[in-house]
Design an enzyme around this catalytic site. Structure first.
Site, PDB file in Angstrom:
ATOM      1  N   HIS A  84      -2.587 -11.108  -7.036  1.00  0.00           N
ATOM      2  CA  HIS A  84      -3.127 -10.594  -8.291  1.00  0.00           C
ATOM      3  C   HIS A  84      -3.359 -11.749  -9.247  1.00  0.00           C
ATOM      4  O   HIS A  84      -2.587 -12.699  -9.279  1.00  0.00           O
ATOM      5  CB  HIS A  84      -2.137  -9.604  -8.917  1.00  0.00           C
ATOM      6  CG  HIS A  84      -2.666  -8.967 -10.158  1.00  0.00           C
ATOM      7  ND1 HIS A  84      -3.526  -7.898 -10.130  1.00  0.00           N
ATOM      8  CD2 HIS A  84      -2.491  -9.268 -11.457  1.00  0.00           C
ATOM      9  CE1 HIS A  84      -3.845  -7.565 -11.369  1.00  0.00           C
ATOM     10  NE2 HIS A  84      -3.229  -8.380 -12.196  1.00  0.00           N
ATOM     11  N   ASP A 163      -0.425   3.760 -16.767  1.00  0.00           N
ATOM     12  CA  ASP A 163      -0.961   2.460 -17.169  1.00  0.00           C
ATOM     13  C   ASP A 163      -2.385   2.593 -17.681  1.00  0.00           C
ATOM     14  O   ASP A 163      -2.773   1.940 -18.645  1.00  0.00           O
ATOM     15  CB  ASP A 163      -0.913   1.458 -16.008  1.00  0.00           C
ATOM     16  CG  ASP A 163      -1.514   0.125 -16.432  1.00  0.00           C
ATOM     17  OD1 ASP A 163      -0.944  -0.496 -17.342  1.00  0.00           O
ATOM     18  OD2 ASP A 163      -2.556  -0.265 -15.890  1.00  0.00           O
ATOM     19  N   ARG A 170      -3.560   0.405 -25.802  1.00  0.00           N
ATOM     20  CA  ARG A 170      -3.214  -0.968 -26.230  1.00  0.00           C
ATOM     21  C   ARG A 170      -4.469  -1.758 -26.570  1.00  0.00           C
ATOM     22  O   ARG A 170      -4.495  -2.541 -27.505  1.00  0.00           O
ATOM     23  CB  ARG A 170      -2.440  -1.686 -25.114  1.00  0.00           C
ATOM     24  CG  ARG A 170      -1.018  -1.176 -24.954  1.00  0.00           C
ATOM     25  CD  ARG A 170      -0.418  -1.664 -23.639  1.00  0.00           C
ATOM     26  NE  ARG A 170      -0.464  -3.098 -23.522  1.00  0.00           N
ATOM     27  CZ  ARG A 170      -0.561  -3.771 -22.363  1.00  0.00           C
ATOM     28  NH1 ARG A 170      -0.606  -3.119 -21.207  1.00  0.00           N
ATOM     29  NH2 ARG A 170      -0.604  -5.065 -22.340  1.00  0.00           N
ATOM     30  N   SER A 185       2.662  -3.547 -16.930  1.00  0.00           N
ATOM     31  CA  SER A 185       1.363  -2.999 -16.545  1.00  0.00           C
ATOM     32  C   SER A 185       0.935  -3.548 -15.170  1.00  0.00           C
ATOM     33  O   SER A 185       0.553  -2.799 -14.264  1.00  0.00           O
ATOM     34  CB  SER A 185       0.337  -3.370 -17.624  1.00  0.00           C
ATOM     35  OG  SER A 185      -0.968  -3.197 -17.164  1.00  0.00           O
ATOM     36  N   LYS A 189       1.493  -1.498 -11.080  1.00  0.00           N
ATOM     37  CA  LYS A 189       0.383  -1.245 -10.149  1.00  0.00           C
ATOM     38  C   LYS A 189       0.632  -1.929  -8.809  1.00  0.00           C
ATOM     39  O   LYS A 189       0.343  -1.372  -7.750  1.00  0.00           O
ATOM     40  CB  LYS A 189      -0.936  -1.724 -10.772  1.00  0.00           C
ATOM     41  CG  LYS A 189      -1.385  -0.827 -11.921  1.00  0.00           C
ATOM     42  CD  LYS A 189      -2.619  -1.352 -12.623  1.00  0.00           C
ATOM     43  CE  LYS A 189      -2.303  -2.493 -13.541  1.00  0.00           C
ATOM     44  NZ  LYS A 189      -3.325  -2.871 -14.501  1.00  0.00           N
TER      45      LYS A 189
HETATM   46  N1  URA Z   1      -3.878  -6.923 -16.790  1.00  0.00           N
HETATM   47  C1  URA Z   1      -3.265  -5.733 -16.636  1.00  0.00           C
HETATM   48  O1  URA Z   1      -3.390  -5.097 -15.587  1.00  0.00           O
HETATM   49  N2  URA Z   1      -2.520  -5.263 -17.636  1.00  0.00           N
HETATM   50  C2  URA Z   1      -2.335  -5.921 -18.804  1.00  0.00           C
HETATM   51  O2  URA Z   1      -1.627  -5.446 -19.662  1.00  0.00           O
HETATM   52  C3  URA Z   1      -2.987  -7.160 -18.960  1.00  0.00           C
HETATM   53  C4  URA Z   1      -3.749  -7.637 -17.927  1.00  0.00           C
END
Ligand code: URA
Length: 432
Positions: A84, A163, A170, A185, A189
């Site tokens: 990621h 999320d 947010r 966050s 995932k």
């Molecule tokens: N990427 C994400 O998936 N979440 C965040 O809060 C910031 C970047």
């Protein structure tokens, strides 16, 4: 009955919430029992007061519990790896790392997002490949990781719905930039999507969320801690995002650069990051090899063509045409010339990302459509010598007007000087 106001007040005053309280708050928010305005106030309280490591983990677990989870290890019977990135300009790393790792015999399963603003999304890049399907069901995803060794898909609707809702809130309440909220966050995932081992690429610099190494380290530490608590093996690489990664910025251009890199002809910074990230994943996998051996195997997969074959197998499995010639191309390609002799001192990542966005390579709002062919190729990067009149970049555009505007933006992103700046490695730090 959840007492949201009381929890907001406690966090506002610097107190700590229990795991049970955080779980109730998040699940009630997803059910619609806690309204947006209370959740927004909670996020602002967290923004100023922060979350303890225990609270950050509890928030992550609560977000995971809001939806479906996938047990890739159970379904495949092997260690499955994932990577990621926190998002940058020209970041197509997953497109090259997945095939290299798969070619080395390690299953790679990843759920990705779309781009918004100056950073591109992996799914958008994949959708520039004619026919490529990013929307597979969870069962199709598992079957493809098992049978093909590699799948990259859009996040299924049921995965971490909290999320999606929270990030939307947010984004419009100036509460994105908090380490605990970003870490929970991202990691919710990753954990819900089921991989056992994850390489996290934390971008640092002008084009990234984290502008300084110090902030990037804090985010990396928070994500490593969440990985430890969730029993996942995690390595964080902190990488330079002061300038775009590689040369290409724009969807089909980045896929083309991925193919070049899998042929061993990629830009040095991108190739270095790809091989390093692939090697980390091979070390974390069940192959039982060390870093040196992992690097050798990753490099060999590129040299012997097996990584490119894995790419082609994967793209076909998801309905796409892997031929480079099938990728869309722009009507207009305009070269930008160096205004004087000297060295490239800097190349602003955000400015190049914004030029690509204005050309149509990205979205300003979620509803915008993308032109997959357009973008920028930065032929010269920081530290490169240039001679007046020599091409330093190319703009790929829909028409001459768009090309002229983007050319001005890209030229303004370059800084030139008489002295050669010190070379900076793409990987600034590795934390495990
Ligand atoms: N990427 C994400 O998936 N979440 C965040 O809060 C910031 C970047």
């Amino acid at each position: 009955m959840i007492r949201a106001a009381e929890l907001i007040q406690r966090k506002r005053d610097g107190g700590e919430l229990t795991a049970e309280e955080l779980r109730e708050l998040v699940l009630a928010f997803v059910r619609g029992d806690v309204p947006d305005y209370q959740m927004a106030a909670f996020c602002m309280a967290v923004y100023f007061r922060g979350l303890s490591p225990a609270e950050t983990f509890a928030l992550t677990e609560a977000m995971i519990a809001s939806g479906q989870t996938i047990d890739l290890h159970g379904a495949i019977g092997r260690t499955v790896v994932d990577k990621h990135s926190t998002g940058g300009v020209g970041d197509k790393t997953s497109l090259a790392v997945g095939p290299i790792v798969a070619a080395c015999g390690v299953p790679f399963g990843k759920m990705s997002g779309r781009g918004l603003g100056h950073t591109g999304g992996t799914l958008d890049k994949l959708e520039s490949i004619p026919g490529f399907r990013v929307e597979l069901s969870a069962d199709e995803f598992i079957a493809q990781v098992r049978d093909v060794g590699l799948a990259i898909i859009g996040q299924t609707g049921d995965l971490v719905p909290a999320d999606k809702l929270l990030y939307g809130l947010r984004d419009v309440t100036a509460t994105v930039e908090n380490v605990s909220l970003i870490a929970s966050s991202i990691m919710s995932k990753k954990i819900a999507a089921g991989a056992d081992a994850i390489v996290l690429d934390v971008k640092v610099g002008d084009g990234a969320f984290m502008k300084t190494l110090e902030d990037a380290r804090a985010l990396a530490e928070a994500m490593l801690e969440l990985g430890r608590r969730a029993d996942r093996r995690v390595v964080c690489v902190l990488t330079d995002m002061d300038q775009p990664l590689g040369r290409a910025v724009g969807n089909a251009l980045e896929v083309r650069e991925t193919i070049e890199t899998l042929r061993g002809e990629g830009p040095p910074d991108f190739s270095e990051l790809v091989l390093g990230a692939s090697a980390h994943l091979l070390v974390l996998s069940d192959l039982g090899i060390d870093e040196d051996e992992a690097r050798e195997r990753a490099a060999a997969a590129v040299q012997d063509g097996s990584a490119l074959e894995a790419y082609e197998r994967w793209v076909r499995a998801q309905g796409g045409d892997p031929a480079e010639a099938a990728l869309p191309t722009s009507q207009v390609v305009r070269e930008i010339a160096a205004p004087k002799d000297g060295y490239v001192q800097g190349l602003g990542a955000i400015a190049v990302g914004m030029a690509a966005l204005h050309l149509g390579a990205g979205r300003r709002t979620k509803a915008d459509t993308i032109d997959y062919a357009v973008g920028v190729r930065c032929l010269k990067k920081r530290g490169d010598p240039v001679a007046a009149g020599e091409p330093i970049a190319e703009v790929h555009a829909r028409d001459e007007t768009a090309a002229a505007e983007a050319a001005d933006e890209v030229l303004a992103a370059y800084a030139f000087g008489a002295e050669q700046p010190a070379r900076r490695a793409i990987v600034l730090e590795t934390i495990a």
